[in-house]
Design an enzyme around this catalytic site. Structure first.
Site, PDB file in Angstrom:
ATOM      1  N   ILE A 257     -18.043  40.053  11.017  1.00  0.00           N
ATOM      2  CA  ILE A 257     -17.124  39.223  10.253  1.00  0.00           C
ATOM      3  C   ILE A 257     -15.714  39.495  10.753  1.00  0.00           C
ATOM      4  CG2 ILE A 257     -17.025  40.900   8.343  1.00  0.00           C
ATOM      5  CD1 ILE A 257     -16.638  38.342   6.494  1.00  0.00           C
TER       6      ILE A 257
ATOM      7  N   PRO B 136      -4.231  40.873  14.805  1.00  0.00           N
ATOM      8  CA  PRO B 136      -3.267  41.824  15.358  1.00  0.00           C
ATOM      9  C   PRO B 136      -2.005  41.989  14.504  1.00  0.00           C
ATOM     10  CG  PRO B 136      -4.159  40.459  17.106  1.00  0.00           C
ATOM     11  CD  PRO B 136      -4.689  39.897  15.818  1.00  0.00           C
TER      12      PRO B 136
ATOM     13  N   GLU C   9     -18.889  45.538  -0.146  1.00  0.00           N
ATOM     14  CA  GLU C   9     -18.414  46.226   1.061  1.00  0.00           C
ATOM     15  C   GLU C   9     -17.796  47.571   0.697  1.00  0.00           C
ATOM     16  OE1 GLU C   9     -15.129  45.772   4.681  1.00  0.00           O
ATOM     17  OE2 GLU C   9     -15.664  44.010   3.478  1.00  0.00           O
TER      18      GLU C   9
ATOM     19  N   GLN D 131     -13.608  85.762  -0.152  1.00  0.00           N
ATOM     20  CA  GLN D 131     -13.313  84.985  -1.365  1.00  0.00           C
ATOM     21  C   GLN D 131     -12.748  83.614  -1.031  1.00  0.00           C
ATOM     22  OE1 GLN D 131      -9.880  85.775  -4.086  1.00  0.00           O
ATOM     23  NE2 GLN D 131     -11.493  86.354  -5.538  1.00  0.00           N
TER      24      GLN D 131
ATOM     25  N   LEU E 135     -12.909  76.002   8.063  1.00  0.00           N
ATOM     26  CA  LEU E 135     -13.779  77.177   7.964  1.00  0.00           C
ATOM     27  C   LEU E 135     -14.599  77.404   9.230  1.00  0.00           C
ATOM     28  CD1 LEU E 135     -14.966  76.821   4.261  1.00  0.00           C
ATOM     29  CD2 LEU E 135     -13.307  78.464   5.186  1.00  0.00           C
TER      30      LEU E 135
ATOM     31  N   GLY F  75     -11.869  77.558  15.415  1.00  0.00           N
ATOM     32  CA  GLY F  75     -11.698  76.797  16.658  1.00  0.00           C
ATOM     33  C   GLY F  75     -12.891  75.928  16.986  1.00  0.00           C
TER      34      GLY F  75
END
Length: 383
Positions: free
Chosen positions: A127, A132, A248, A285, A343, A346
């Protein structure tokens, strides 16, 4: 590990259907993520495979080739797609959105002509709303569909179109009366094969959801028969959009909550497997408290989503409720995905880790389907 309760709208029939959906998604979607991301689109034959096993147009009546189910069947499939880590297959747009415009507003001839092909995978659907220079402001679109004899002549450009690279059927949101705003909008179906003046632009390079083809579409004097108008009269497009957008937005909510669940589950596993300073990361913790907060966010979001799904199954979900569930779940997903990625340290920023795909994919949820700022505007009108 289940972090939320079983959804209240589930049934034994849906549990049995989930087994089929799970098997398909794990076999056909999960192994192909990297390859599809590199190609910026899924394999075209995936649509045919899904059609063969009956996973397309699940909530479209059987007399038109569909599954004869309800929105609940679409939701279960979407959940399994998200659990497979897939963001590439644009079936929510194809089956959950476009097919319902045809089923809801099409003539008997239109439904019998297009819906069986959508259900089999012979046609892929899109759809074309966004332009733009026009995002959420659908009343002021620039695409024109001007009647000339027995044809409409369509001119304009669309962007950010899911399934755009593979679509054989595109519902185009266009102005049939450029002098009007909402009242000038109509929905016209373009069958792309052999359509002179229709061309596809590039598949766009996005921050996330790399495997989903999101494309530019261009219409230069594209002629389609007047019989391709949806709804039987011009000027009904904006109302049709407003009637279908709640579904939707609910579909977006389903995907968002499932992605949240998956993010928390994979992060709990990771933090219990990895150690730092001589102990499990989960034992700190900060880790436990962060995941406790995230699990609560998921549980609250899912409870609200389930309520909205129940309302929708009864035909009672209104525009405001859909706006609420869309903005809340997408906003919470962004927050939970970010906390979970942190958590992982890297490794969370490495693309081979699924949490990174959840994080990058989450961001667009607050934009598509109507930006969350528009959702708040809709909600505020009822206050």
């Amino acid at each position: 590990m289940a972090i939320t309760q079983r959804s209240s709208w589930l049934t034994e029939d849906l549990d049995a259907f989930r087994e089929l959906a799970h098997a398909f998604c794990q076999k056909e979607l999960a192994p192909n993520q990297e390859r599809w991301a590199a190609a910026k689109q899924i394999d075209r034959e995936l649509w045919n495979k899904a059609g063969e096993v009956g996973l397309l147009c699940l909530s479209i009546p059987e007399e038109y080739g569909g599954g004869g189910g309800t929105f609940a069947h679409e939701a279960v499939l979407l959940e399994e797609q998200a659990r497979a880590g897939d963001e590439a297959w644009g079936n929510a747009v194809h089956s959950g959105i476009v097919a319902h415009y045809v089923a809801g507003y099409g003539t008997e001839e239109q439904k019998r002509r297009w819906l069986p092909k959508l259900a089999s995978g012979e046609l892929v659907a899109a759809i074309a709303m966004t332009e733009p220079s026009t995002g959420s402001d659908l009343q002021n679109i620039k695409t024109r569909a001007i009647r000339d004899g027995d044809d409409y002549v369509i001119n304009g450009a669309k962007t950010f179109i899911t399934n755009g690279a593979q679509a054989g059927l595109v519902i185009v949101v266009a102005k049939t009366d450029p002098g009007e705003q909402a009242k000038g909008v109509s929905l016209i179906v373009v069958e792309t094969e052999g359509a002179e003046g229709f061309r596809r632009g590039r598949v766009l390079d996005k921050v996330g959801m790399h495997g989903q083809d999101t494309s530019e579409l261009f219409f230069d004097d594209v002629r389609v028969p007047v019989s391709n108008l949806l709804g039987g009269a011009e000027g009904l497009g904006f109302v049709q959009l407003m009637q279908q957008l709640p579904q939707e937005r609910l579909l977006i909510g389903v995907t968002s909550v499932t992605a949240m669940e998956a993010a928390v589950e994979m992060t709990v596993r990771y933090t219990k497997e990895r150690t730092a300073f001589g102990r499990e990361i989960f034992g700190f913790q900060n880790t436990k408290f962060t995941l406790a907060e995230c699990a609560t966010e998921v549980a609250v979001s899912k409870a609200f989503l389930d309520q909205c799904i129940e309302r929708h199954l009864r035909g009672e979900l209104d525009v405001t409720g859909a706006a609420m569930v869309k903005w809340w779940t997408t906003d919470r997903l962004s927050r939970v995905a970010d906390e979970c990625l942190q958590l992982f340290g890297g490794y969370g920023y490495m693309s081979e880790y699924p949490i990174s795909r959840v994080w990058t994919g989450a961001r667009v949820g607050r934009i598509f389907g109507g930006t969350n700022e528009i959702m708040k505007e809709i909600i505020s009108r009822t206050l």
